[in-house]
Write an enzyme that holds these catalytic residues in place. Sequence first.
Site, short mmCIF file in Angstrom:
data_model
loop_
_atom_site.label_atom_id
_atom_site.label_comp_id
_atom_site.label_asym_id
_atom_site.label_seq_id
_atom_site.Cartn_x
_atom_site.Cartn_y
_atom_site.Cartn_z
N ASN A 215 97.06 25.25 29.88
CA ASN A 215 96.81 24.54 31.14
C ASN A 215 98.12 24.32 31.88
O ASN A 215 99.17 24.09 31.26
CB ASN A 215 96.04 23.23 30.93
N CYS B 271 93.03 25.28 34.18
CA CYS B 271 92.74 25.07 32.76
C CYS B 271 93.22 26.26 31.93
O CYS B 271 93.36 27.38 32.44
CB CYS B 271 91.24 24.91 32.53
N CYS C 179 85.43 22.57 29.82
CA CYS C 179 84.86 21.95 31.03
C CYS C 179 83.87 22.89 31.70
O CYS C 179 83.81 24.09 31.43
CB CYS C 179 85.97 21.55 31.99
N GLU D 239 99.49 22.06 35.09
CA GLU D 239 99.14 21.01 36.05
C GLU D 239 100.06 21.03 37.27
O GLU D 239 101.05 21.78 37.31
CB GLU D 239 99.18 19.65 35.35
N CYS E 111 85.21 26.04 33.57
CA CYS E 111 85.59 27.14 32.67
C CYS E 111 84.37 27.80 32.07
O CYS E 111 84.35 29.02 31.87
CB CYS E 111 86.55 26.63 31.60
N GLU F 13 91.62 28.02 29.69
CA GLU F 13 90.65 29.11 29.58
C GLU F 13 90.71 30.02 30.79
O GLU F 13 90.74 31.26 30.69
CB GLU F 13 89.21 28.55 29.49
N1 THU Z 1 91.70 21.25 30.64
C1 THU Z 1 91.71 22.53 30.18
O1 THU Z 1 92.74 23.20 30.13
N2 THU Z 1 90.51 23.07 29.78
C2 THU Z 1 89.32 22.41 29.79
O2 THU Z 1 88.29 23.00 29.48
C3 THU Z 1 89.28 20.99 30.17
C4 THU Z 1 90.52 20.43 30.74
C5 THU Z 1 92.98 20.67 31.08
C6 THU Z 1 93.08 20.40 32.56
C7 THU Z 1 94.10 19.29 32.62
O3 THU Z 1 95.40 19.87 32.66
C8 THU Z 1 93.94 18.55 31.30
O4 THU Z 1 93.17 19.42 30.46
C9 THU Z 1 93.25 17.22 31.41
O5 THU Z 1 92.08 17.32 32.10
#
Ligand code: THU
Length: 131
Positions: A47, A58, A92, A49, A95, A60
């Site tokens: 991930n 994310c 999530c 940000e 994804c 995935e």
């Molecule tokens: N996140 C992912 O990388 N994958 C997911 O399926 C859910 C959330 C990340 C996004 C963000 O950087 C952090 O987790 C918190 O939400």
Amino acid sequence: MLIDEIKAKELLNLASLAKMRAYSPYSNFKVGSALLSTNGTIITGCNVENASYGLTICAERNAIFSAVNQGFTKGDFVAIAIAASSKNFSPCGACRQVIAEFGDDILVIFEFNGELQIKKAKELLPFSFEL
Ligand code: THU
């Protein structure tokens, strides 16, 4: 290609390594993914940000988009494993939709409550949006 529990755990280990590369200074939540293609290539993602929170990608989707940029496409993926900071993780909705785009039967591997989960994309997102 058949995925057994051993292979699923190997893929999860690679996802765990990718997790270390996460850029997540805002949530402090690290996620890594490892995407297995039909030819055996494994593409990883983490991930990433942003100060403008909505721009976050994310782990995935990072792996899938990166794979597409490398020439892989719909039907080329067998499984995606995802490892996160918390024990209680599942991918999530955004994804799930992106994984389903590339194959309803892609196996999604993650640990929930410390238990190994291996689910088809269509189980995690029935009636996914299609055009
Ligand atoms: N996140 C992912 O990388 N994958 C997911 O399926 C859910 C959330 C990340 C996004 C963000 O950087 C952090 O987790 C918190 O939400």
